[in-house]
Design a protein around this motif. Structure first.
Motif, PDB file in Angstrom:
ATOM      1  N   LEU A  99       1.097  -1.226   0.051  1.00 34.44           N
ATOM      2  CA  LEU A  99       0.292   0.131  -0.106  1.00 34.44           C
ATOM      3  C   LEU A  99       0.726   1.308   0.094  1.00 34.44           C
ATOM      4  O   LEU A  99       0.652   2.269  -0.719  1.00 34.44           O
ATOM      5  CB  LEU A  99      -0.916   0.069   1.316  1.00 34.44           C
ATOM      6  N   LEU A 100       2.046   1.296   0.971  1.00 34.84           N
ATOM      7  CA  LEU A 100       2.724   2.441   0.883  1.00 34.84           C
ATOM      8  C   LEU A 100       3.732   2.695  -0.330  1.00 34.84           C
ATOM      9  O   LEU A 100       3.858   3.823  -0.487  1.00 34.84           O
ATOM     10  CB  LEU A 100       3.538   2.476   1.969  1.00 34.84           C
ATOM     11  N   SER A 101       4.029   1.442  -0.691  1.00 32.58           N
ATOM     12  CA  SER A 101       5.163   1.568  -1.973  1.00 32.58           C
ATOM     13  C   SER A 101       3.989   2.060  -3.271  1.00 32.58           C
ATOM     14  O   SER A 101       4.429   3.063  -3.841  1.00 32.58           O
ATOM     15  CB  SER A 101       5.383   0.071  -2.271  1.00 32.58           C
ATOM     16  N   PHE A 102       2.863   1.773  -3.123  1.00 38.06           N
ATOM     17  CA  PHE A 102       1.938   2.466  -4.278  1.00 38.06           C
ATOM     18  C   PHE A 102       2.054   3.808  -4.120  1.00 38.06           C
ATOM     19  O   PHE A 102       1.645   4.565  -5.071  1.00 38.06           O
ATOM     20  CB  PHE A 102       0.707   1.791  -4.363  1.00 38.06           C
ATOM     21  N   CYS A 103       1.990   4.332  -2.779  1.00 40.65           N
ATOM     22  CA  CYS A 103       1.761   5.733  -2.672  1.00 40.65           C
ATOM     23  C   CYS A 103       3.140   6.503  -3.214  1.00 40.65           C
ATOM     24  O   CYS A 103       3.043   7.879  -3.832  1.00 40.65           O
ATOM     25  CB  CYS A 103       1.717   6.176  -1.132  1.00 40.65           C
ATOM     26  N   LEU A 104       4.135   5.883  -3.360  1.00 34.17           N
ATOM     27  CA  LEU A 104       5.408   6.542  -4.070  1.00 34.17           C
ATOM     28  C   LEU A 104       5.181   6.854  -5.409  1.00 34.17           C
ATOM     29  O   LEU A 104       5.399   7.819  -5.964  1.00 34.17           O
ATOM     30  CB  LEU A 104       6.598   5.486  -3.854  1.00 34.17           C
ATOM     31  N   TYR A 105       4.306   5.747  -6.152  1.00 37.37           N
ATOM     32  CA  TYR A 105       4.143   6.059  -7.457  1.00 37.37           C
ATOM     33  C   TYR A 105       3.064   7.258  -7.635  1.00 37.37           C
ATOM     34  O   TYR A 105       3.236   7.924  -8.417  1.00 37.37           O
ATOM     35  CB  TYR A 105       3.568   4.761  -8.109  1.00 37.37           C
TER      36      TYR A 105
END
Length: 165
Positions: free
Chosen positions: A134-140
Motif C-alpha cells: 500500500l505504501l509503495s503504491f503511494c510513492l508512484y
C-alpha cells in the motif's frame, strides 16, 4: 536504528513535493491551466487524501483527516465543484503533508509486512495485499502528482513571462 528503505523513500518523495510548493501562495495554487481539471492545491490535497486512505483507512487505523478534505480532494473531484466550501490554505496543506509522514513512520514502521484483511485493488488494476505494498503504491501516486505540480508551475511561470513581454 536504520529506517526501512520504504519509509526513507516516502520521506524523500514528500520532502521534494513540499519543497516544490514551499514558496507558493494560495492564489497561485488555485490556477487551473487550460485543458486541465485541477490545480496545484487539488494535487497537494489529493496526495494527502490518497496516502491517508492507503496508510490508515484501508488497514482500519484511525485517521485524523477531516471529512470535508476527503470529500473535496478524493478521486473524481475537481476544484470547479468546490463552490464556497473552505479548503485548507496551502501552508495548512503543507503542515498536513509534513505530519503525515511522521504518523506513518510512528504507526506503521513495524507493520510493513502485515497482510491486510481484504486485498485492495487500485483504480489502475493493481491488487495490494500488505501494508508495505500500500505504501509503495503511494510513492508512484505521489510521483505522478509531483510531476503534474511541476508542470503546472512551469505553465504559471510561462504565463507570467508572457504577460511581462
Amino acid at each position: 536504528m536504520m529506517k526501512n528503505y520504504l519509509l526513507k523513500q516516502l520521506r524523500f518523495v514528500r520532502e521534494n513535493t513540499i519543497n516544490c510548493v514551499l514558496e507558493m501562495d494560495d492564489e497561485v495554487s488555485l490556477f487551473i491551466p487550460e485543458g486541465f481539471n485541477n490545480n496545484i492545491k487539488w494535487n497537494l490535497g489529493h496526495i494527502y487524501v490518497v496516502q491517508e486512505k492507503f496508510a490508515f483507512n484501508i488497514i482500519n487505523e484511525r485517521t485524523t483527516m477531516q471529512k470535508n478534505i476527503f470529500e473535496l480532494l478524493s478521486i473524481g473531484t475537481k476544484p470547479t465543484n468546490w463552490g464556497e466550501k473552505v479548503l485548507p490554505t496551502i501552508s495548512e496543506l503543507i503542515q498536513l503533508l509534513e505530519k503525515q509522514v511522521n504518523r506513518i513512520e510512528q504507526k506503521l514502521e513495524f507493520r510493513l509486512k502485515e497482510v491486510i484483511e481484504k486485498p485492495f485493488t487500485t483504480s489502475t488494476g493493481l491488487t495490494l495485499s500488505t501494508v508495505e505494498e500500500l505504501l509503495s503504491f503511494c510513492l508512484y501516486h505521489e510521483g505522478m502528482h509531483f510531476a503534474t505540480i511541476n508542470s503546472f508551475k512551469r505553465i504559471i511561470q510561462n504565463e507570467r513571462n508572457n504577460k511581462v513581454h
